[in-house]
Design an enzyme around this catalytic site. Sequence first.
Site, PDB file in Angstrom:
ATOM      1  N   ARG A 113       0.818  -1.236   0.000  1.00 20.22           N
ATOM      2  CA  ARG A 113       0.000   0.000   0.000  1.00 20.22           C
ATOM      3  C   ARG A 113       0.842   1.272   0.000  1.00 20.22           C
ATOM      4  O   ARG A 113       0.361   2.354   0.345  1.00 20.22           O
ATOM      5  CB  ARG A 113      -0.977   0.021   1.181  1.00 20.22           C
ATOM      6  CG  ARG A 113      -2.024  -1.076   1.143  1.00 20.22           C
ATOM      7  CD  ARG A 113      -3.177  -0.758   2.081  1.00 20.22           C
ATOM      8  NE  ARG A 113      -4.195  -1.797   2.026  1.00 20.22           N
ATOM      9  CZ  ARG A 113      -4.341  -2.755   2.938  1.00 20.22           C
ATOM     10  NH1 ARG A 113      -3.524  -2.788   3.977  1.00 20.22           N
ATOM     11  NH2 ARG A 113      -5.283  -3.650   2.821  1.00 20.22           N
ATOM     12  N   LYS A 135       2.959  11.811 -10.640  1.00 24.27           N
ATOM     13  CA  LYS A 135       2.136  11.027 -11.548  1.00 24.27           C
ATOM     14  C   LYS A 135       2.862   9.723 -11.879  1.00 24.27           C
ATOM     15  O   LYS A 135       4.008   9.740 -12.326  1.00 24.27           O
ATOM     16  CB  LYS A 135       1.857  11.795 -12.845  1.00 24.27           C
ATOM     17  CG  LYS A 135       0.756  12.829 -12.732  1.00 24.27           C
ATOM     18  CD  LYS A 135       0.435  13.383 -14.116  1.00 24.27           C
ATOM     19  CE  LYS A 135      -0.734  14.340 -14.073  1.00 24.27           C
ATOM     20  NZ  LYS A 135      -1.066  14.848 -15.434  1.00 24.27           N
ATOM     21  N   GLU A 177       9.021  18.853 -23.784  1.00 27.63           N
ATOM     22  CA  GLU A 177       8.409  19.296 -22.522  1.00 27.63           C
ATOM     23  C   GLU A 177       8.911  20.680 -22.123  1.00 27.63           C
ATOM     24  O   GLU A 177       8.177  21.476 -21.534  1.00 27.63           O
ATOM     25  CB  GLU A 177       8.715  18.278 -21.421  1.00 27.63           C
ATOM     26  CG  GLU A 177       8.020  16.941 -21.577  1.00 27.63           C
ATOM     27  CD  GLU A 177       6.526  17.004 -21.314  1.00 27.63           C
ATOM     28  OE1 GLU A 177       6.039  18.019 -20.785  1.00 27.63           O
ATOM     29  OE2 GLU A 177       5.823  16.021 -21.652  1.00 27.63           O
ATOM     30  N   LYS A 218       6.800  23.799 -11.909  1.00 28.93           N
ATOM     31  CA  LYS A 218       5.964  22.624 -11.665  1.00 28.93           C
ATOM     32  C   LYS A 218       5.706  22.425 -10.176  1.00 28.93           C
ATOM     33  O   LYS A 218       4.599  22.058  -9.779  1.00 28.93           O
ATOM     34  CB  LYS A 218       6.607  21.379 -12.263  1.00 28.93           C
ATOM     35  CG  LYS A 218       5.677  20.165 -12.162  1.00 28.93           C
ATOM     36  CD  LYS A 218       6.105  19.015 -13.020  1.00 28.93           C
ATOM     37  CE  LYS A 218       5.040  17.916 -13.008  1.00 28.93           C
ATOM     38  NZ  LYS A 218       5.406  16.764 -13.865  1.00 28.93           N
ATOM     39  N   GLU A 228      -4.762  17.443 -10.009  1.00 34.64           N
ATOM     40  CA  GLU A 228      -5.111  17.938 -11.338  1.00 34.64           C
ATOM     41  C   GLU A 228      -6.606  18.272 -11.476  1.00 34.64           C
ATOM     42  O   GLU A 228      -7.294  17.849 -12.396  1.00 34.64           O
ATOM     43  CB  GLU A 228      -4.711  16.920 -12.412  1.00 34.64           C
ATOM     44  CG  GLU A 228      -4.575  17.528 -13.813  1.00 34.64           C
ATOM     45  CD  GLU A 228      -4.025  16.548 -14.829  1.00 34.64           C
ATOM     46  OE1 GLU A 228      -4.774  16.143 -15.710  1.00 34.64           O
ATOM     47  OE2 GLU A 228      -2.839  16.188 -14.714  1.00 34.64           O
ATOM     48  N   ARG A 232      -3.206  22.492 -12.477  1.00 34.79           N
ATOM     49  CA  ARG A 232      -2.277  21.470 -12.974  1.00 34.79           C
ATOM     50  C   ARG A 232      -2.643  21.011 -14.388  1.00 34.79           C
ATOM     51  O   ARG A 232      -1.802  20.449 -15.093  1.00 34.79           O
ATOM     52  CB  ARG A 232      -2.232  20.282 -12.012  1.00 34.79           C
ATOM     53  CG  ARG A 232      -1.121  19.297 -12.368  1.00 34.79           C
ATOM     54  CD  ARG A 232      -0.826  18.292 -11.271  1.00 34.79           C
ATOM     55  NE  ARG A 232       0.252  17.410 -11.675  1.00 34.79           N
ATOM     56  CZ  ARG A 232       0.824  16.502 -10.904  1.00 34.79           C
ATOM     57  NH1 ARG A 232       0.412  16.337  -9.651  1.00 34.79           N
ATOM     58  NH2 ARG A 232       1.809  15.745 -11.352  1.00 34.79           N
ATOM     59  N   ASN A 236      -0.729  20.010 -19.283  1.00 35.80           N
ATOM     60  CA  ASN A 236      -1.115  19.124 -20.385  1.00 35.80           C
ATOM     61  C   ASN A 236      -1.106  19.826 -21.745  1.00 35.80           C
ATOM     62  O   ASN A 236      -1.610  19.280 -22.737  1.00 35.80           O
ATOM     63  CB  ASN A 236      -2.512  18.548 -20.136  1.00 35.80           C
ATOM     64  CG  ASN A 236      -2.543  17.578 -18.978  1.00 35.80           C
ATOM     65  OD1 ASN A 236      -1.629  16.775 -18.810  1.00 35.80           O
ATOM     66  ND2 ASN A 236      -3.579  17.661 -18.157  1.00 35.80           N
ATOM     67  N   HIS A 239      -0.623  17.878 -25.009  1.00 35.23           N
ATOM     68  CA  HIS A 239      -0.621  16.456 -24.676  1.00 35.23           C
ATOM     69  C   HIS A 239      -1.834  15.678 -25.194  1.00 35.23           C
ATOM     70  O   HIS A 239      -1.735  14.460 -25.361  1.00 35.23           O
ATOM     71  CB  HIS A 239      -0.490  16.279 -23.167  1.00 35.23           C
ATOM     72  CG  HIS A 239       0.917  16.429 -22.666  1.00 35.23           C
ATOM     73  ND1 HIS A 239       1.631  17.593 -22.834  1.00 35.23           N
ATOM     74  CD2 HIS A 239       1.750  15.569 -22.031  1.00 35.23           C
ATOM     75  CE1 HIS A 239       2.835  17.444 -22.294  1.00 35.23           C
ATOM     76  NE2 HIS A 239       2.932  16.226 -21.813  1.00 35.23           N
ATOM     77  N   HIS A 243      -0.356  12.804 -27.200  1.00 35.75           N
ATOM     78  CA  HIS A 243      -0.515  11.404 -26.809  1.00 35.75           C
ATOM     79  C   HIS A 243      -1.106  10.584 -27.947  1.00 35.75           C
ATOM     80  O   HIS A 243      -0.716   9.428 -28.172  1.00 35.75           O
ATOM     81  CB  HIS A 243      -1.407  11.297 -25.573  1.00 35.75           C
ATOM     82  CG  HIS A 243      -0.707  11.591 -24.292  1.00 35.75           C
ATOM     83  ND1 HIS A 243      -1.360  11.726 -23.083  1.00 35.75           N
ATOM     84  CD2 HIS A 243       0.615  11.773 -24.013  1.00 35.75           C
ATOM     85  CE1 HIS A 243      -0.481  11.978 -22.133  1.00 35.75           C
ATOM     86  NE2 HIS A 243       0.717  12.025 -22.669  1.00 35.75           N
ATOM     87  N   HIS A 253       7.748  10.483 -26.916  1.00 32.03           N
ATOM     88  CA  HIS A 253       6.784  11.336 -26.218  1.00 32.03           C
ATOM     89  C   HIS A 253       7.051  12.816 -26.494  1.00 32.03           C
ATOM     90  O   HIS A 253       6.133  13.570 -26.824  1.00 32.03           O
ATOM     91  CB  HIS A 253       6.857  11.070 -24.709  1.00 32.03           C
ATOM     92  CG  HIS A 253       5.978  11.960 -23.903  1.00 32.03           C
ATOM     93  ND1 HIS A 253       4.604  11.828 -23.872  1.00 32.03           N
ATOM     94  CD2 HIS A 253       6.264  13.039 -23.118  1.00 32.03           C
ATOM     95  CE1 HIS A 253       4.081  12.768 -23.099  1.00 32.03           C
ATOM     96  NE2 HIS A 253       5.077  13.514 -22.633  1.00 32.03           N
TER      97      HIS A 253
END
Length: 356
Positions: A113, A135, A177, A218, A228, A232, A236, A239, A243, A253
């Site tokens: 966990r 993430k 990025e 960031k 998010e 946040r 993206n 993206h 993606h 990427h």
Amino acid sequence: MKEISVKTSSFESRIFIGGNSLERIPALTKTQKNFVITDENIYALYPDLFEKYFSNTPVFVMKAGEENKNIQTLSAILDKMLESGLNRTSRVFSIGGGVVGDVAGLSASLFMRGISLVQIPTTLLSQIDSSVGGKTAVNHGGVKNSIGSFYQPSEVLIAPAFLKTLPARELKCGIGELVKYAALDSEIFHSLLKNQDTLKTLDLAYFTHLISACVELKAQVVAGDEKENGERKSLNIGHTTGHAIELAFGLSHGESVLYGMAFETMIAIHKGVCERAYGERLLAIIKRALRIEPVAQPNLKAVETFAKKAKSDKKNVNSEEIVMAVARAEGKWTLLSLPYEEYEQELRFAIEQFSL
């Protein structure tokens, strides 16, 4: 060495940037069982690193590449963790780029966990972006990052010297990025405008400055919006379409994000959402970055394929509306939502008009 903190009510991550950041490793390994996750490229490139800091630590060496960011790899890592006798006080060290960081982070979040995680990013992309913010994910069912969690590392150790071994296309991937951050921050934007030629060379001093600027931005965004729900989403930019291109066309990427930013900026200009003069300056930076080790451009015949992939993007509220985070003006962004058919038409228009 520079230290940046990401702190909310539920966690604190400490980020160390500089050549001697790795000297923190001995203090982080001495009181508990440890486990290292890396890939075959990093393991071959830096044998001295593993010998110096992790000689008595079990190491899982995964196959390199986005195609190995999957449930099978995740399952194999969890099996190895159990075999190694890890417990709830153990610590995972992730040493590699974004793929390794995502899989290692998800593994740490699931085992018992959740156990302690230290990210040691080795690529420009992971140093400026993916190692910070928590993430974690694997790809599944043809959808990027469809299974994952928000799980923060206790520390991120960023050593820019790793960048010396990056091939040009991998450096370009990180620049994808980096340009995203330029769309969000005026200082980074103007720095790239003035130093575009520097992107073709590996000036470690300049890149270290950019890494710090991106991480600080960031950190501020994540501290205010960990899961998010608001600001946040700005991270993206490029993206949604990026993606889709990555999944359908097989580009890296960062390259996919550059194309995604280009097409989405053109769409935003065409829809009157992005200021034209600013958008064209941003496009000039994107195009300059894409000319580094150029590859085949996504073609018009694939538009329907890209659009269908964009339907499954997790940023969408439903499959009939495509949601994009886009640049609006210098240092400003917004969400642009288009019905699916309109998005496909606008994407087709953007690709028809785009040229390097």
